[in-house]
Design an enzyme around this catalytic site. Sequence first.
Site, PDB file in Angstrom:
ATOM      1  N   PRO A  92       0.861  -1.196   0.000  1.00  0.00           N
ATOM      2  CA  PRO A  92       0.000   0.000   0.000  1.00  0.00           C
ATOM      3  C   PRO A  92       0.892   1.239   0.000  1.00  0.00           C
ATOM      4  O   PRO A  92       1.574   1.520   0.981  1.00  0.00           O
ATOM      5  CB  PRO A  92      -0.795  -0.129   1.300  1.00  0.00           C
ATOM      6  CG  PRO A  92      -0.028  -1.073   2.149  1.00  0.00           C
ATOM      7  CD  PRO A  92       0.894  -1.871   1.305  1.00  0.00           C
ATOM      8  N   ASP A 141       5.932   2.565   1.822  1.00  0.00           N
ATOM      9  CA  ASP A 141       5.029   1.468   2.186  1.00  0.00           C
ATOM     10  C   ASP A 141       4.306   1.857   3.473  1.00  0.00           C
ATOM     11  O   ASP A 141       4.930   1.952   4.544  1.00  0.00           O
ATOM     12  CB  ASP A 141       5.892   0.201   2.394  1.00  0.00           C
ATOM     13  CG  ASP A 141       5.066  -1.029   2.686  1.00  0.00           C
ATOM     14  OD1 ASP A 141       3.916  -0.898   3.143  1.00  0.00           O
ATOM     15  OD2 ASP A 141       5.606  -2.145   2.484  1.00  0.00           O
ATOM     16  N   HIS A 142       3.001   2.073   3.355  1.00  0.00           N
ATOM     17  CA  HIS A 142       2.243   2.568   4.514  1.00  0.00           C
ATOM     18  C   HIS A 142       2.063   1.488   5.589  1.00  0.00           C
ATOM     19  O   HIS A 142       1.646   1.786   6.699  1.00  0.00           O
ATOM     20  CB  HIS A 142       0.882   3.097   4.052  1.00  0.00           C
ATOM     21  CG  HIS A 142       0.334   4.180   4.931  1.00  0.00           C
ATOM     22  ND1 HIS A 142       0.646   4.301   6.272  1.00  0.00           N
ATOM     23  CD2 HIS A 142      -0.501   5.216   4.670  1.00  0.00           C
ATOM     24  CE1 HIS A 142       0.016   5.342   6.789  1.00  0.00           C
ATOM     25  NE2 HIS A 142      -0.685   5.916   5.825  1.00  0.00           N
ATOM     26  N   ARG A 143       2.411   0.243   5.268  1.00  0.00           N
ATOM     27  CA  ARG A 143       2.336  -0.780   6.323  1.00  0.00           C
ATOM     28  C   ARG A 143       3.322  -0.458   7.436  1.00  0.00           C
ATOM     29  O   ARG A 143       3.081  -0.720   8.597  1.00  0.00           O
ATOM     30  CB  ARG A 143       2.667  -2.174   5.748  1.00  0.00           C
ATOM     31  CG  ARG A 143       1.591  -2.726   4.841  1.00  0.00           C
ATOM     32  CD  ARG A 143       2.022  -4.038   4.247  1.00  0.00           C
ATOM     33  NE  ARG A 143       3.272  -3.916   3.501  1.00  0.00           N
ATOM     34  CZ  ARG A 143       3.946  -4.945   2.989  1.00  0.00           C
ATOM     35  NH1 ARG A 143       3.480  -6.169   3.142  1.00  0.00           N
ATOM     36  NH2 ARG A 143       5.070  -4.770   2.318  1.00  0.00           N
ATOM     37  N   ILE A 145       5.417   2.698   7.264  1.00  0.00           N
ATOM     38  CA  ILE A 145       5.730   4.122   7.399  1.00  0.00           C
ATOM     39  C   ILE A 145       4.450   4.951   7.377  1.00  0.00           C
ATOM     40  O   ILE A 145       3.638   4.824   6.451  1.00  0.00           O
ATOM     41  CB  ILE A 145       6.691   4.522   6.266  1.00  0.00           C
ATOM     42  CG1 ILE A 145       8.020   3.822   6.536  1.00  0.00           C
ATOM     43  CG2 ILE A 145       6.874   6.018   6.193  1.00  0.00           C
ATOM     44  CD1 ILE A 145       8.943   3.805   5.402  1.00  0.00           C
TER      45      ILE A 145
END
Length: 428
Positions: free
Chosen positions: A224, A400-402, A404
Amino acid sequence: MKQEIKLPEIADNVVSGYLSKVLVKVGDKIEKDQSIIEIETDKAATDIPSPYGGTVVDVRVNAGEEVRVGQVVLVVETGGVAEVTKIEEPVVENVEMLKSVNVIEERSDITLSHLHPSTSSNTLSHFHSSTSSSVPAAPSVRRFARELGVDLTRVKGSGKAGRISDEDVKAFAKSLILNTVPSSPTEYAAIPDFSAWGPVEIQPMSRIRQITAESTVKSWQTIPQVVQFGKADITDVEKFRLANKALVEKSGGKLTMTAILLKISAMALRQFPKFNASVDMRNKQIVMKNYIHIGIAVDTEQGLLVPVVRDVDQKSLTQLAQELAGIAERARTRKLTSEEMQGGNFTISNLGGIFGTSFTPIVYPNQVAILGVSKASTEPVYQDGLLVPRLLVPLSLSYDHRLIDGADGARFLSWICTALEQPFTTWL
Ligand code: CAO
């Protein structure tokens, strides 16, 4: 005397290649060492020379095919006495394992590690490391591990005093395969028959194009991604660059914005270690890496390649400029080694030498961020009540929003912009 010419070993751990061109035809008279076919792997494209001179009497392969090491590609009438071929076929007893490795080589997530070596500890990087002479294992086991590209230092021996057997090597290779190959391959939908609307030409996809396609799909589906944009005033850095360009050139490097960004990104990764990590969802872990290896996207005639500059934080700007010039040249002349394509934690993609005000790069699988650099241009900037011309470079950070969060992304990019604007205070 008729001689069969087989596909020789192309590189370590490569068991097949994509045949992009057949350079000879039946009836051609060829010299020893003359190029006969062009093979592409995920690492590079390479011409295969003929081990014999003579007349081509049979061509057994076609462009667009996958050809295995040891497969007969041509038959040549040499007119003389049989020569002993120096080309080795894969060892028969290991064919099953080699097949497995070949499966890995062809699967998207593994080939990604070749295209972009950002792989975590679960991937083929194990297959590429060298074996250590200090581990307890018989010569035949060492040979077996070497043939599979398994790093013996990572294999746990089940024998007395940790002695490693063939079975241990197989079990290790199998565990890697199970951990890396997805349970179901991506299924691609059929496309329409475009010839219904006009003339078309069908071209085979090169190996590098296939890998890029698969890696971007994999990234798109699994990471994501958020993109943070920013702009840095590089007026002073540009003055520094121009003032020192000739000096760096003398030592064989090219002092470009990419070299400077390599240096700054390494410092940023030290300040923000999360950006130098990998996400391991299988084990619900974050792999924090204590080394700073950065991939550089290089645009080549064969397609995008991402060689890696190692230990960037420990190198001077001049050294980085030299290395960058070297890897970009080797990427463009197809001379990169598999080692140079592995182990990156973060990537820089600079399209500023070409065009554009911004773009959204895709994070490489098993990394968490990529810095996109667009074309610097002079813009009016409001300073102390006046509009002054300043050189600004647009930057985009995809992450990567997982792992950050938005605030982390904004802080990281802000740090890079400040480092570019106030190098002397930030770099201290
Ligand atoms: N803004 C303005 N000018 C720039 C610039 C930028 N952001 N980046 C580079 N330039 C200039 C350089 O200074 C150089 O100018 P001079 O010849 O006057 O010194 C010129 O553009 C060409 O630079 P370069 O390409 O030789 O060197 P580099 O170190 O900046 O870049 C490399 C090296 C390998 C990154 C680049 O050649 C390349 O391949 N870029 C494409 C990367 C790519 O395809 N990315 C997309 C991948 S998908 O995300």
